[in-house]
Write a protein that holds these residues in place. Structure first.
Motif, PDB file in Angstrom:
ATOM      1  N   ALA A   1     -45.894  26.339 -22.908  1.00  0.00           N
ATOM      2  CA  ALA A   1     -44.639  25.602 -23.055  1.00  0.00           C
ATOM      3  C   ALA A   1     -43.449  26.426 -22.567  1.00  0.00           C
ATOM      4  O   ALA A   1     -42.582  25.923 -21.844  1.00  0.00           O
ATOM      5  CB  ALA A   1     -44.446  25.203 -24.519  1.00  0.00           C
ATOM      6  N   ILE A   2     -43.411  27.702 -22.953  1.00  0.00           N
ATOM      7  CA  ILE A   2     -42.299  28.560 -22.552  1.00  0.00           C
ATOM      8  C   ILE A   2     -42.325  28.791 -21.042  1.00  0.00           C
ATOM      9  O   ILE A   2     -41.294  28.690 -20.362  1.00  0.00           O
ATOM     10  CB  ILE A   2     -42.360  29.906 -23.311  1.00  0.00           C
ATOM     11  N   ALA A   3     -43.499  29.101 -20.515  1.00  0.00           N
ATOM     12  CA  ALA A   3     -43.604  29.367 -19.078  1.00  0.00           C
ATOM     13  C   ALA A   3     -43.252  28.128 -18.261  1.00  0.00           C
ATOM     14  O   ALA A   3     -42.596  28.218 -17.222  1.00  0.00           O
ATOM     15  CB  ALA A   3     -45.012  29.845 -18.742  1.00  0.00           C
ATOM     16  N   SER A   4     -43.683  26.965 -18.725  1.00  0.00           N
ATOM     17  CA  SER A   4     -43.374  25.730 -18.003  1.00  0.00           C
ATOM     18  C   SER A   4     -41.871  25.476 -17.980  1.00  0.00           C
ATOM     19  O   SER A   4     -41.317  25.059 -16.961  1.00  0.00           O
ATOM     20  CB  SER A   4     -44.101  24.549 -18.657  1.00  0.00           C
ATOM     21  N   GLY A   5     -41.198  25.740 -19.096  1.00  0.00           N
ATOM     22  CA  GLY A   5     -39.747  25.588 -19.127  1.00  0.00           C
ATOM     23  C   GLY A   5     -39.035  26.564 -18.206  1.00  0.00           C
ATOM     24  O   GLY A   5     -38.064  26.212 -17.540  1.00  0.00           O
ATOM     25  N   LEU A   6     -39.536  27.805 -18.153  1.00  0.00           N
ATOM     26  CA  LEU A   6     -38.920  28.808 -17.284  1.00  0.00           C
ATOM     27  C   LEU A   6     -39.061  28.447 -15.804  1.00  0.00           C
ATOM     28  O   LEU A   6     -38.164  28.721 -15.006  1.00  0.00           O
ATOM     29  CB  LEU A   6     -39.553  30.180 -17.543  1.00  0.00           C
ATOM     30  N   THR A   7     -40.181  27.818 -15.430  1.00  0.00           N
ATOM     31  CA  THR A   7     -40.340  27.433 -14.032  1.00  0.00           C
ATOM     32  C   THR A   7     -39.392  26.319 -13.644  1.00  0.00           C
ATOM     33  O   THR A   7     -39.062  26.161 -12.468  1.00  0.00           O
ATOM     34  CB  THR A   7     -41.784  26.976 -13.753  1.00  0.00           C
ATOM     35  N   LEU A   8     -38.929  25.546 -14.632  1.00  0.00           N
ATOM     36  CA  LEU A   8     -37.991  24.465 -14.346  1.00  0.00           C
ATOM     37  C   LEU A   8     -36.554  24.960 -14.297  1.00  0.00           C
ATOM     38  O   LEU A   8     -35.701  24.358 -13.633  1.00  0.00           O
ATOM     39  CB  LEU A   8     -38.129  23.370 -15.405  1.00  0.00           C
ATOM     40  N   LEU A   9     -36.269  26.072 -14.979  1.00  0.00           N
ATOM     41  CA  LEU A   9     -34.891  26.541 -15.114  1.00  0.00           C
ATOM     42  C   LEU A   9     -34.203  26.813 -13.777  1.00  0.00           C
ATOM     43  O   LEU A   9     -33.056  26.383 -13.577  1.00  0.00           O
ATOM     44  CB  LEU A   9     -34.860  27.798 -16.000  1.00  0.00           C
ATOM     45  N   PRO A  10     -34.828  27.514 -12.808  1.00  0.00           N
ATOM     46  CA  PRO A  10     -34.132  27.737 -11.535  1.00  0.00           C
ATOM     47  C   PRO A  10     -33.797  26.449 -10.800  1.00  0.00           C
ATOM     48  O   PRO A  10     -32.861  26.409  -9.996  1.00  0.00           O
ATOM     49  CB  PRO A  10     -35.127  28.585 -10.726  1.00  0.00           C
ATOM     50  N   LEU A  11     -34.557  25.389 -11.083  1.00  0.00           N
ATOM     51  CA  LEU A  11     -34.284  24.114 -10.435  1.00  0.00           C
ATOM     52  C   LEU A  11     -33.017  23.479 -10.977  1.00  0.00           C
ATOM     53  O   LEU A  11     -32.315  22.751 -10.277  1.00  0.00           O
ATOM     54  CB  LEU A  11     -35.471  23.166 -10.655  1.00  0.00           C
TER      55      LEU A  11
END
Length: 551
Positions: free
Chosen positions: A381-391
């Protein structure tokens, strides 16, 4: 890009993970290092600058001085209105993609996708030409209005809605709807009671992504707002570049980061990732006269709203001013040096830079998607959110952070040709993750376990099981990464130097110069980007196929 669409996919291997598979933590090393250096570092440097360097004015006072709360209100309001308009505009096309025959799928998806991956500066030019006095819709008086910004955002983000909801609709099991029809429900009632509830989650997911893109929109607001209408995104640029008020720009950037983080969290809460659907193909739709008429009307609607603005740019490239003479001067100017470099040279440099950015984004995104597919629970969950953050984080904010970082580095590093591809890769990598992750999640774990049970090592399992299953999605990811990098404008405008200027930055510079000849050059250069983007999207859709990657 997304930047400007993006499909949420959930990885996570079953308990029967193939023997000898690499731990997810090892796969996360490269993506985390890339994110730390090229995204976190600039953002942290920006925050540090805010805390250590100011004109003696507190953060709250800086926000008050720049009318930050008014900017925040307008940013959120226009993003919400743009999202609603996008959903309305895209609705006929969402239905259309579920009923068109296979031969019509590729041209339809090309028509939908090209606007999404166009540079926002080109979209701004298209709508300014469309709505300005003398333009096809100049009589509506919408030039420079909020409505023009909303329309441009809808034009840009139709692809997000069509791809996310359309893919979910195609994957639905039609038997429940057929049962409702058998029991006497009319077509509309069967849709509202059976299909619509199952499309609610994809609709919320698409809407949240569109809202995120519109809240961080830059090129469209800069060009169509004319300096009178500003969001947090454009205000950061104005304060930093226009007024060189660094403390005020940093304060607005911090507020922008807070808004984006909240938006990303809400996106994850309101639109939890969905499981990829495997092996289900919607049956052939029976074509009735009424359905054929509706399909033709929907196709015409899509052509008008998605192709019309691009045709206006094509006309303005040979007739820069309304009522003026027809000329090819804009195209001739593409071969005329400006500061020692022609626009054609700039296009070649842009293509090379975008190619390197694509390599970076695909490597990082593929490793991140593989790690997500192997991770579970809170880590996933945390990693998936982090991959969206730069977008979601403002491209202008990231570019401003790079400006702060590069100012403290040796000039040779700041002027390195590696900087621009790295910035572009930061923007493109999250899209790569969102395309590949669902494809990896769709691969049955039993196939991996069987290959491992026959003695295949982790690399051979991936090469013989995963890669053949995801190669279409990987090809789509390469195409998306390239066109997003090619059209990136917000962050690149901060870090581009002589010799590393990209074509979108050159177009923006030409628009700021008075005279019809510069406008003609900007329009002709925009047509180069439109044609280049269209070619890449056609290749990408050909690879994708009808039942390929959803995005």
């Amino acid at each position: 890009m997304i930047t400007r669409a993006v499909v949420h996919g959930r990885g996570g291997m079953a308990a029967g993970r193939p023997r000898g598979a690499r731990p997810a933590t090892l796969l996360f090393v490269v993506p985390v290092a890339f994110l730390a250096v090229f995204f976190v570092w600039p953002v942290v440097a920006l925050v540090h600058r805010a805390l250590t360097s100011s004109d003696g004015t507190g953060l709250v006072a800086l926000l008050d001085r720049t009318d930050a709360w008014g900017l925040l209100g307008f940013t959120l309001a226009q993003a919400a209105a743009s999202t609603v308009l996008t959903l309305v505009v895209a609705a006929p096309l969402v239905w259309l993609v579920t009923v068109v025959p296979r031969w019509a799928s590729t041209p339809l998806m090309v028509m939908v996708t090209v606007p999404f991956v166009l540079p926002t500066v080109v979209v701004g030019i298209a709508f300014r030409a469309l709505l300005s006095p003398g333009g096809p819709l100049g009589g509506l008086g919408l030039d420079g209005s909020v409505a023009s910004i909303l329309a441009a955002h809808a034009f840009l983000n139709v692809a997000v809605v069509v791809r996310v909801i359309g893919a979910a609709w195609r994957a639905l099991d039609p038997r429940a709807e057929q049962a409702a029809r058998t029991l006497g429900a009319s077509g509309p009632r069967a849709f509202l009671t059976v299909v619509a509830p199952r499309l609610l989650l994809p609709a919320v997911s698409a809407a949240s992504l569109v809202f995120l893109f519109c809240a961080t929109s830059f090129g469209v607001v800069v060009i169509l707002g004319g300096g009178r209408l500003q969001t947090l995104e454009t205000a950061v640029y104005t304060q930093a570049i226009g007024y060189f008020d660094i403390p005020a720009a940093v304060a607005l950037s911090l507020l922008q980061i807070v808004v984006v983080v909240v938006a990303v969290v809400l996106t994850r809460l309101l639109a939890p990732p969905t499981q990829a659907v495997v092996g289900r193909t919607r049956p052939r739709v029976v074509v009735t006269p009424a359905r054929r008429t509706c399909a033709v009307a929907a196709a015409m609607w899509g052509a008008v709203i998605l192709v019309g603005p691009l045709l206006v740019v094509a006309v303005r490239s040979v007739r820069p001013t309304a009522g003026g003479t027809w000329t090819l001067e804009g195209y001739r100017a593409l071969a005329v040096p400006v500061n020692g470099e022609t626009p054609l040279d700039t296009l070649r440099s842009s293509v090379v830079s975008a190619a390197w950015a694509t390599v970076l984004a695909v490597v990082v995104g593929l490793l991140a998607a593989m790690a997500l597919q192997r991770s579970r629970g809170p880590v996933h969950a945390i990693a998936s959110g982090l991959t969206l953050l730069p977008l979601g984080v403002s491209a202008v904010t990231v570019g401003f952070g790079y400006l702060v970082v590069l100012a403290a580095l040796p000039p040779a590093v700041a002027a390195s040709p590696v900087v621009v591809p790295a910035v572009q890769a930061v923007v493109a990598a999250p899209v790569v993750v969102r395309i590949i992750a669902p494809a990896l999640a769709a691969v049955p774990d039993t196939l991996r376990a069987a290959a491992a049970g026959l003695g295949a090592g982790p690399w051979r399992v991936w090469r013989t099981v995963d890669l053949p299953a995801i190669w279409r999605s990987l090809g789509v990811a390469v195409g998306f990464a390239f066109v997003i990098a090619l059209g990136e404008f917000g962050a690149t405008g901060f870090v581009a130097r002589p010799g590393t200027t990209t074509l979108p930055v050159l177009i923006g510079s030409a628009l700021n110069r008075p005279g019809a000849e510069y406008l003609a050059t900007a329009m002709a250069a925009s047509m180069l980007l439109i044609l280049t983007t269209a070619v890449v999207v056609v290749l990408m859709e050909s690879i994708r196929g009808v039942e390929g990657s959803e995005f």
